[in-house]
Design a protein around this motif. Structure first.
Motif, mmCIF file in Angstrom:
data_model
loop_
_atom_site.group_PDB
_atom_site.id
_atom_site.type_symbol
_atom_site.label_atom_id
_atom_site.label_comp_id
_atom_site.label_asym_id
_atom_site.label_seq_id
_atom_site.Cartn_x
_atom_site.Cartn_y
_atom_site.Cartn_z
ATOM 1 N N LYS A 1 -38.318 -20.351 43.173
ATOM 2 C CA LYS A 1 -39.018 -19.254 42.494
ATOM 3 C C LYS A 1 -40.042 -18.638 43.448
ATOM 4 C CE LYS A 1 -38.499 -20.538 37.768
ATOM 5 N NZ LYS A 1 -38.817 -19.922 36.528
ATOM 6 N N PRO A 2 -40.545 -17.439 43.104
ATOM 7 C CA PRO A 2 -41.587 -16.820 43.935
ATOM 8 C C PRO A 2 -42.890 -17.629 43.910
ATOM 9 C CG PRO A 2 -40.607 -15.204 42.465
ATOM 10 C CD PRO A 2 -40.092 -16.549 42.044
ATOM 11 N N TYR A 3 -43.659 -17.528 44.989
ATOM 12 C CA TYR A 3 -45.007 -18.083 45.038
ATOM 13 C C TYR A 3 -45.941 -16.999 45.530
ATOM 14 C CZ TYR A 3 -45.048 -18.506 50.154
ATOM 15 O OH TYR A 3 -45.039 -18.237 51.490
ATOM 16 N N TYR A 4 -47.234 -17.163 45.267
ATOM 17 C CA TYR A 4 -48.222 -16.225 45.763
ATOM 18 C C TYR A 4 -49.541 -16.945 45.958
ATOM 19 C CZ TYR A 4 -49.609 -16.044 40.841
ATOM 20 O OH TYR A 4 -50.000 -16.377 39.578
ATOM 21 N N GLY A 5 -50.422 -16.321 46.736
ATOM 22 C CA GLY A 5 -51.726 -16.916 46.985
ATOM 23 C C GLY A 5 -52.697 -15.923 47.596
ATOM 24 N N VAL A 6 -53.967 -16.297 47.559
ATOM 25 C CA VAL A 6 -55.031 -15.503 48.175
ATOM 26 C C VAL A 6 -55.930 -16.455 48.957
ATOM 27 C CG1 VAL A 6 -55.019 -13.651 46.462
ATOM 28 C CG2 VAL A 6 -56.465 -15.651 46.103
ATOM 29 N N ASN A 7 -56.673 -15.900 49.920
ATOM 30 C CA ASN A 7 -57.606 -16.735 50.671
ATOM 31 C C ASN A 7 -58.763 -15.906 51.211
ATOM 32 O OD1 ASN A 7 -56.394 -15.426 52.849
ATOM 33 N ND2 ASN A 7 -55.212 -17.191 53.479
ATOM 34 N N VAL A 8 -59.829 -16.603 51.521
ATOM 35 C CA VAL A 8 -60.984 -16.040 52.221
ATOM 36 C C VAL A 8 -61.317 -17.025 53.332
ATOM 37 C CG1 VAL A 8 -61.933 -14.809 50.233
ATOM 38 C CG2 VAL A 8 -62.679 -17.130 50.699
ATOM 39 N N GLY A 9 -61.893 -16.508 54.406
ATOM 40 C CA GLY A 9 -62.209 -17.426 55.493
ATOM 41 C C GLY A 9 -62.985 -16.765 56.605
ATOM 42 N N TYR A 10 -63.021 -17.469 57.716
ATOM 43 C CA TYR A 10 -63.754 -17.008 58.888
ATOM 44 C C TYR A 10 -62.950 -17.343 60.134
ATOM 45 C CZ TYR A 10 -67.718 -15.923 61.862
ATOM 46 O OH TYR A 10 -68.540 -15.345 62.794
ATOM 47 N N ASP A 11 -62.652 -16.316 60.948
ATOM 48 C CA ASP A 11 -62.009 -16.513 62.248
ATOM 49 C C ASP A 11 -63.101 -16.596 63.303
ATOM 50 O OD1 ASP A 11 -59.333 -16.618 61.499
ATOM 51 O OD2 ASP A 11 -59.110 -14.438 61.552
ATOM 52 N N ASN B 1 -62.738 -17.063 66.528
ATOM 53 C CA ASN B 1 -62.319 -16.241 67.659
ATOM 54 C C ASN B 1 -60.868 -15.826 67.395
ATOM 55 O OD1 ASN B 1 -60.635 -18.408 68.591
ATOM 56 N ND2 ASN B 1 -62.413 -19.310 69.599
ATOM 57 N N ARG B 2 -60.209 -15.244 68.382
ATOM 58 C CA ARG B 2 -58.833 -14.771 68.166
ATOM 59 C C ARG B 2 -57.829 -15.923 68.057
ATOM 60 N NH1 ARG B 2 -57.138 -9.790 71.543
ATOM 61 N NH2 ARG B 2 -56.736 -8.818 69.544
ATOM 62 N N ARG B 3 -58.237 -17.144 68.372
ATOM 63 C CA ARG B 3 -57.324 -18.283 68.375
ATOM 64 C C ARG B 3 -57.394 -19.162 67.137
ATOM 65 N NH1 ARG B 3 -53.657 -16.576 71.386
ATOM 66 N NH2 ARG B 3 -54.198 -16.243 73.529
ATOM 67 N N TRP B 4 -58.577 -19.309 66.510
ATOM 68 C CA TRP B 4 -58.614 -20.231 65.378
ATOM 69 C C TRP B 4 -59.642 -19.826 64.332
ATOM 70 C CZ3 TRP B 4 -62.393 -23.839 63.831
ATOM 71 C CH2 TRP B 4 -63.487 -23.954 64.671
ATOM 72 N N GLY B 5 -59.335 -20.293 63.095
ATOM 73 C CA GLY B 5 -60.215 -19.993 61.976
ATOM 74 C C GLY B 5 -60.012 -20.978 60.840
ATOM 75 N N LEU B 6 -60.913 -20.909 59.861
ATOM 76 C CA LEU B 6 -60.857 -21.755 58.665
ATOM 77 C C LEU B 6 -60.749 -20.868 57.433
ATOM 78 C CD1 LEU B 6 -63.687 -24.335 59.445
ATOM 79 C CD2 LEU B 6 -61.220 -24.700 59.567
ATOM 80 N N SER B 7 -60.124 -21.406 56.368
ATOM 81 C CA SER B 7 -59.957 -20.620 55.151
ATOM 82 C C SER B 7 -60.020 -21.495 53.911
ATOM 83 C CB SER B 7 -58.620 -19.871 55.173
ATOM 84 O OG SER B 7 -57.541 -20.784 55.206
ATOM 85 N N LEU B 8 -60.430 -20.869 52.795
ATOM 86 C CA LEU B 8 -60.317 -21.454 51.465
ATOM 87 C C LEU B 8 -59.157 -20.738 50.790
ATOM 88 C CD1 LEU B 8 -64.069 -21.541 50.431
ATOM 89 C CD2 LEU B 8 -62.627 -23.489 51.046
ATOM 90 N N ASN B 9 -58.210 -21.513 50.242
ATOM 91 C CA ASN B 9 -56.963 -20.936 49.751
ATOM 92 C C ASN B 9 -56.709 -21.282 48.286
ATOM 93 O OD1 ASN B 9 -56.100 -20.300 52.597
ATOM 94 N ND2 ASN B 9 -56.209 -22.515 52.708
ATOM 95 N N ASP C 1 -51.115 -25.117 40.601
ATOM 96 C CA ASP C 1 -52.205 -24.331 41.178
ATOM 97 C C ASP C 1 -52.889 -25.192 42.228
ATOM 98 O OD1 ASP C 1 -51.919 -22.056 39.472
ATOM 99 O OD2 ASP C 1 -52.830 -23.219 37.871
ATOM 100 N N THR C 2 -52.893 -24.726 43.473
ATOM 101 C CA THR C 2 -53.443 -25.505 44.581
ATOM 102 C C THR C 2 -54.651 -24.799 45.190
ATOM 103 O OG1 THR C 2 -51.223 -26.319 45.102
ATOM 104 C CG2 THR C 2 -52.906 -26.600 46.780
ATOM 105 N N PHE C 3 -55.767 -25.525 45.298
ATOM 106 C CA PHE C 3 -56.962 -25.068 46.014
ATOM 107 C C PHE C 3 -57.076 -25.937 47.260
ATOM 108 C CE2 PHE C 3 -57.754 -23.837 41.672
ATOM 109 C CZ PHE C 3 -58.262 -22.554 41.812
ATOM 110 N N SER C 4 -57.212 -25.292 48.435
ATOM 111 C CA SER C 4 -57.226 -26.072 49.671
ATOM 112 C C SER C 4 -58.130 -25.463 50.725
ATOM 113 C CB SER C 4 -55.791 -26.186 50.232
ATOM 114 O OG SER C 4 -55.296 -24.909 50.563
ATOM 115 N N LEU C 5 -58.477 -26.298 51.694
ATOM 116 C CA LEU C 5 -59.177 -25.886 52.901
ATOM 117 C C LEU C 5 -58.147 -25.875 54.017
ATOM 118 C CD1 LEU C 5 -61.813 -25.265 54.447
ATOM 119 C CD2 LEU C 5 -62.056 -27.742 54.785
#
Length: 182
Positions: free
Chosen positions: A136-146, A148-156, A172-176
């Motif tokens: 079935k289809p899945y969807y999600g949203v996230n916010v975070g901080y990059d 630099n151009r190589r790596w970043g962290l997000s809340l999903n 429903d999954t909440f993750s770092l």
């Protein structure tokens, strides 16, 4: 005629920014909690468990890419040396908008695609006794901080659904998450 086609292609390529042409492969790891709701007929039950998802893909531009993922969303000890697992594997599109300079800093993002969830009963940690899958289809949203151009962290936040012979499952999954781009 060939000369005009070459000239048109050169003009089209010149209109694209160099950032849009310079893509990045990425790997992402996410660790969090899944709230799994099961509905059968008029009965409903919900339980939470640890979720771990490993993904990867390719950013075609700083804002648009494709991803794939595989991960464990739920695990329960059934006793008698048996365990129930809920596993997801999927592919989809990802989008992201950075608010800092040079595609760094804070960002918001979204993803959507198709996921195949498999519910399986295992014996002795490895032997699969029974399994059933639903796509079935899945969807999600996230916010975070990059950083630099190589790596970043997000809340999903991600939503996946399945239907196993009349048993409806919503996860429903909440993750770092941590993402590294090559």
């Amino acid at each position: 005629m060939k000369k005009y086609v070459t000239l048109a292609a050169a003009i089209a390529l010149a209109t694209l920014s160099t950032d849009a042409m310079a893509g990045h492969a990425f790997v992402r790891g996410e660790l969090g909690s899944s709230d799994t709701e099961v509905r059968v007929g008029g009965y409903r039950a919900s339980e939470s468990d640890t979720a771990a998802v490993l993904g990867g893909g390719y950013w075609f531009t700083p804002n648009i890419g494709v991803e794939g993922h595989v991960g464990s969303l739920y695990n329960k000890d059934l006793g008698y040396d048996e365990q129930l697992d809920l596993v997801s594997i999927g592919v989809g599109l990802v989008a992201k908008k950075n608010f800092g300079a040079d595609n760094t800093g804070f960002f918001v993002g979204a993803r959507a695609g198709i996921a195949r969830m498999t519910a399986q009963v295992r014996e002795d940690d490895f032997d699969v006794i029974d399994d059933e899958s639903s796509t079935k289809p899945y969807y999600g949203v996230n916010v975070g901080y990059d950083f630099n151009r190589r790596w970043g962290l997000s809340l999903n936040y991600d939503r996946r659904q399945a239907d196993f012979n009349g048993v409806d499952v919503d996860v429903d999954t909440f993750s770092l998450g941590g993402e590294f781009r090559f």
